[in-house]
Scaffold this motif. Structure first.
Motif, mmCIF file in Angstrom:
data_model
loop_
_atom_site.group_PDB
_atom_site.id
_atom_site.type_symbol
_atom_site.label_atom_id
_atom_site.label_comp_id
_atom_site.label_asym_id
_atom_site.label_seq_id
_atom_site.Cartn_x
_atom_site.Cartn_y
_atom_site.Cartn_z
ATOM 1 N N LEU A 1 2.937 8.618 -3.824
ATOM 2 C CA LEU A 1 1.575 8.263 -4.426
ATOM 3 C C LEU A 1 1.470 8.408 -5.798
ATOM 4 O O LEU A 1 0.823 7.498 -6.500
ATOM 5 C CB LEU A 1 0.584 9.331 -3.802
ATOM 6 C CG LEU A 1 -0.869 9.133 -4.181
ATOM 7 C CD1 LEU A 1 -1.368 7.751 -3.693
ATOM 8 C CD2 LEU A 1 -1.848 10.048 -3.482
ATOM 9 N N ASP B 1 0.922 -1.072 -0.174
ATOM 10 C CA ASP B 1 0.053 0.193 0.018
ATOM 11 C C ASP B 1 0.901 1.272 -0.040
ATOM 12 O O ASP B 1 2.047 0.992 -0.097
ATOM 13 C CB ASP B 1 -1.027 0.159 1.099
ATOM 14 C CG ASP B 1 -0.297 0.153 2.629
ATOM 15 O OD1 ASP B 1 0.894 0.344 2.692
ATOM 16 O OD2 ASP B 1 -0.996 -0.302 3.657
ATOM 17 N N ILE B 2 0.225 2.482 0.001
ATOM 18 C CA ILE B 2 0.979 3.635 0.038
ATOM 19 C C ILE B 2 2.131 3.766 0.983
ATOM 20 O O ILE B 2 3.200 4.153 0.909
ATOM 21 C CB ILE B 2 0.171 4.732 -0.387
ATOM 22 C CG1 ILE B 2 0.996 6.036 -0.224
ATOM 23 C CG2 ILE B 2 -0.601 5.005 0.994
ATOM 24 C CD1 ILE B 2 1.526 6.212 -1.531
ATOM 25 N N ASP C 1 1.042 0.641 -10.040
ATOM 26 C CA ASP C 1 -0.157 0.159 -10.108
ATOM 27 C C ASP C 1 -0.903 0.022 -11.378
ATOM 28 O O ASP C 1 -1.775 0.704 -11.465
ATOM 29 C CB ASP C 1 -0.904 0.983 -8.806
ATOM 30 C CG ASP C 1 -2.425 0.405 -8.756
ATOM 31 O OD1 ASP C 1 -2.890 -0.993 -9.029
ATOM 32 O OD2 ASP C 1 -3.446 1.006 -8.261
ATOM 33 N N LYS D 1 1.100 5.159 -8.254
ATOM 34 C CA LYS D 1 0.180 5.172 -9.302
ATOM 35 C C LYS D 1 0.844 4.710 -10.797
ATOM 36 O O LYS D 1 0.075 3.810 -11.408
ATOM 37 C CB LYS D 1 -0.357 6.438 -9.851
ATOM 38 C CG LYS D 1 -1.443 6.871 -8.865
ATOM 39 C CD LYS D 1 -1.968 8.276 -8.886
ATOM 40 C CE LYS D 1 -2.759 8.818 -7.644
ATOM 41 N NZ LYS D 1 -3.306 10.192 -8.041
ATOM 42 N N GLY E 1 -4.956 -0.570 -11.071
ATOM 43 C CA GLY E 1 -5.803 0.535 -10.188
ATOM 44 C C GLY E 1 -6.521 0.216 -9.014
ATOM 45 O O GLY E 1 -7.224 0.875 -8.651
ATOM 46 N N ASP E 2 -6.056 -0.871 -8.531
ATOM 47 C CA ASP E 2 -6.615 -1.271 -7.078
ATOM 48 C C ASP E 2 -6.014 -0.464 -5.943
ATOM 49 O O ASP E 2 -6.450 -0.740 -4.656
ATOM 50 C CB ASP E 2 -6.461 -2.789 -6.746
ATOM 51 C CG ASP E 2 -5.022 -3.095 -6.617
ATOM 52 O OD1 ASP E 2 -4.022 -2.507 -6.727
ATOM 53 O OD2 ASP E 2 -4.824 -4.505 -6.500
ATOM 54 N N GLY E 3 -4.901 0.457 -6.283
ATOM 55 C CA GLY E 3 -4.259 1.241 -4.985
ATOM 56 C C GLY E 3 -3.188 0.325 -4.467
ATOM 57 O O GLY E 3 -2.830 0.808 -3.438
#
Length: 84
Positions: A56, A35-36, A63, A60, A66-68
């Protein structure tokens, strides 16, 4: 962004095994996805100075679905193939 590859080594010298070790080190909760926070702190641990906003934006790029989150396949493709 080039600093990331420089800290990890040249693209041609990065083995899948070495990238997996880097990814696992970044994946603090063992979920198999970054995750971030995992992503940012993992980069900071590698010596890549990056703001939360910059991390972030970089997340992107990694990713692709596009699920973060960034899974190992996404991580591998961006590190080995892209010109970040």
């Amino acid at each position: 962004m080039g600093d990331l590859k420089q800290r990890m080594g040249e693209k041609s010298s990065l083995s899948i095994r070495m990238l997996f070790k880097i990814f696992k080190r970044m994946d603090e909760d063992g979920s198999g996805k970054l995750d971030i926070e995992d992503f940012r702190w993992g980069l900071l641990d590698l010596g890549v100075t990056i703001s939360k906003e910059e991390s972030l934006e970089l997340l992107k790029l990694f990713d692709t679905n596009g699920d973060g989150l960034v899974d190992f396949d996404e991580f591998l493709k961006k590190i080995r193939v892209s010109k970040i």
